[in-house]
Design an enzyme around this catalytic site. Structure first.
Site, mmCIF file in Angstrom:
data_model
loop_
_atom_site.group_PDB
_atom_site.id
_atom_site.type_symbol
_atom_site.label_atom_id
_atom_site.label_comp_id
_atom_site.label_asym_id
_atom_site.label_seq_id
_atom_site.Cartn_x
_atom_site.Cartn_y
_atom_site.Cartn_z
ATOM 1 N N LYS A 10 0.850 -1.453 0.075
ATOM 2 C CA LYS A 10 0.217 -0.165 0.072
ATOM 3 C C LYS A 10 1.068 1.299 0.021
ATOM 4 C CE LYS A 10 -2.123 3.560 2.216
ATOM 5 N NZ LYS A 10 -1.547 4.626 3.139
ATOM 6 N N GLY A 13 -0.805 8.997 -0.607
ATOM 7 C CA GLY A 13 -0.834 9.964 -1.828
ATOM 8 C C GLY A 13 0.340 10.838 -1.775
ATOM 9 N N GLY A 45 -4.763 11.055 -1.428
ATOM 10 C CA GLY A 45 -5.681 12.072 -0.702
ATOM 11 C C GLY A 45 -5.235 13.546 -0.802
ATOM 12 N N ASP A 162 -5.498 2.348 3.392
ATOM 13 C CA ASP A 162 -5.111 1.122 4.225
ATOM 14 C C ASP A 162 -6.095 -0.102 4.412
ATOM 15 O OD1 ASP A 162 -2.727 2.353 4.852
ATOM 16 O OD2 ASP A 162 -3.216 3.018 6.945
ATOM 17 N N LYS A 217 -3.364 2.993 12.128
ATOM 18 C CA LYS A 217 -2.766 1.949 11.455
ATOM 19 C C LYS A 217 -2.247 0.695 12.000
ATOM 20 C CE LYS A 217 -0.088 4.005 8.363
ATOM 21 N NZ LYS A 217 -0.747 4.028 7.234
#
Length: 260
Positions: A10, A13, A45, A162, A217
């Site tokens: 992953k 941005g 983002g 995520d 996270k």
């Protein structure tokens, strides 16, 4: 395809705003891809924010998630599934990776539902079928997936990247690597913590050492690790050279172990 598990990587941005780091990451990814099948899942983002500002639209967040009104979803989808996705695909191709641009809505790889009315068209993803991704990887392709999904009615949904990566990893039984602009989870002295289990995570959050976005996270990574029965890695993209150690199954970043 290698007998080793695929790796879902992953990227956020912020990487899109750093061409040099993006190039270096894909150079390393090309090395990893010689030994392991790869799938990229991305957000974007900052690009979404730029697009909305250029269109004169306001943006707001609720509990760390971007509120996505119905009159903005097409622009969000255009930024993520269009511009951001193709920028990453193009960079991958420059490193001789045979990349294929997709979204969460393709191939029934995940199922998406609206998370809550107050967030608008923000989706919650859960694993579905991995057939398309597994078939692509079997033929040597590298899927690059934007975090835009759709529900059963065909409504486009904006999914946290995520969480999207976690659902994709579960759908194909892959290991998960969450990359951000820090090298991993840091202790009170800003030193990298090499590994964490559930008890250690709870203690560090209670002490305020792991907090804010990293706490979200880490807790999400622990949940995913437990669900897929494999460790989840949180690492950084600013110095990606060490990621090549993944080909030797060596530890990088912070490894989050499943809850026993």
């Amino acid at each position: 395809m290698s007998s080793l598990s695929p790796i879902v990587i992953k990227v956020g941005g912020a990487l899109l705003e750093s061409p040099a780091h993006m190039q270096k990451l894909f150079e390393v990814a090309a090395t990893i891809a010689a030994e392991r099948s790869l799938v990229f899942v991305h957000g974007g983002g900052s690009l979404v924010e730029n697009w909305l500002q250029a269109l004169g639209k306001t943006s707001q967040k609720h509990n760390g998630l971007r509120v996505t009104p119905a009159d903005q979803i097409e622009f969000v989808a255009g930024a993520l599934a269009g511009a951001a996705n193709k920028k990453l695909v193009a960079q991958a191709k420059m490193q001789q990776l045979n990349a294929v641009g997709l979204s969460l809505a393709d191939g029934d790889m995940v199922s998406c539902t609206v998370m809550s009315a107050e967030l608008g068209l923000v989706g919650q993803a859960s694993p579905a079928q991995g057939k398309v991704l597994l078939a692509l990887m079997q033929q040597g392709f590298v899927p690059v997936i934007s975090s835009i999904g759709c529900d059963e009615t065909g409504e486009l949904l904006n999914v946290n990247a995520d969480q999207a990566a976690e659902a994709v990893a579960q759908s194909i039984g892959a290991e998960l690597l969450l990359l951000s602009d820090v090298p991993g989870v840091l202790d009170a002295g800003k030193n990298l913590i090499s590994s964490l289990n559930a008890k250690q995570i709870d203690n560090l959050i209670e002490q305020g050492i792991i907090r804010d976005g990293m706490a979200v996270k880490v807790k999400s990574a622990l949940q995913t690790a437990t669900q897929i029965g494999k460790p989840v890695i949180i690492a950084g993209w600013k110095n990606p050279e060490y990621l090549a150690d993944l080909t030797q199954e060596q530890a990088v970043g912070t490894t989050i172990y499943p809850q026993s």
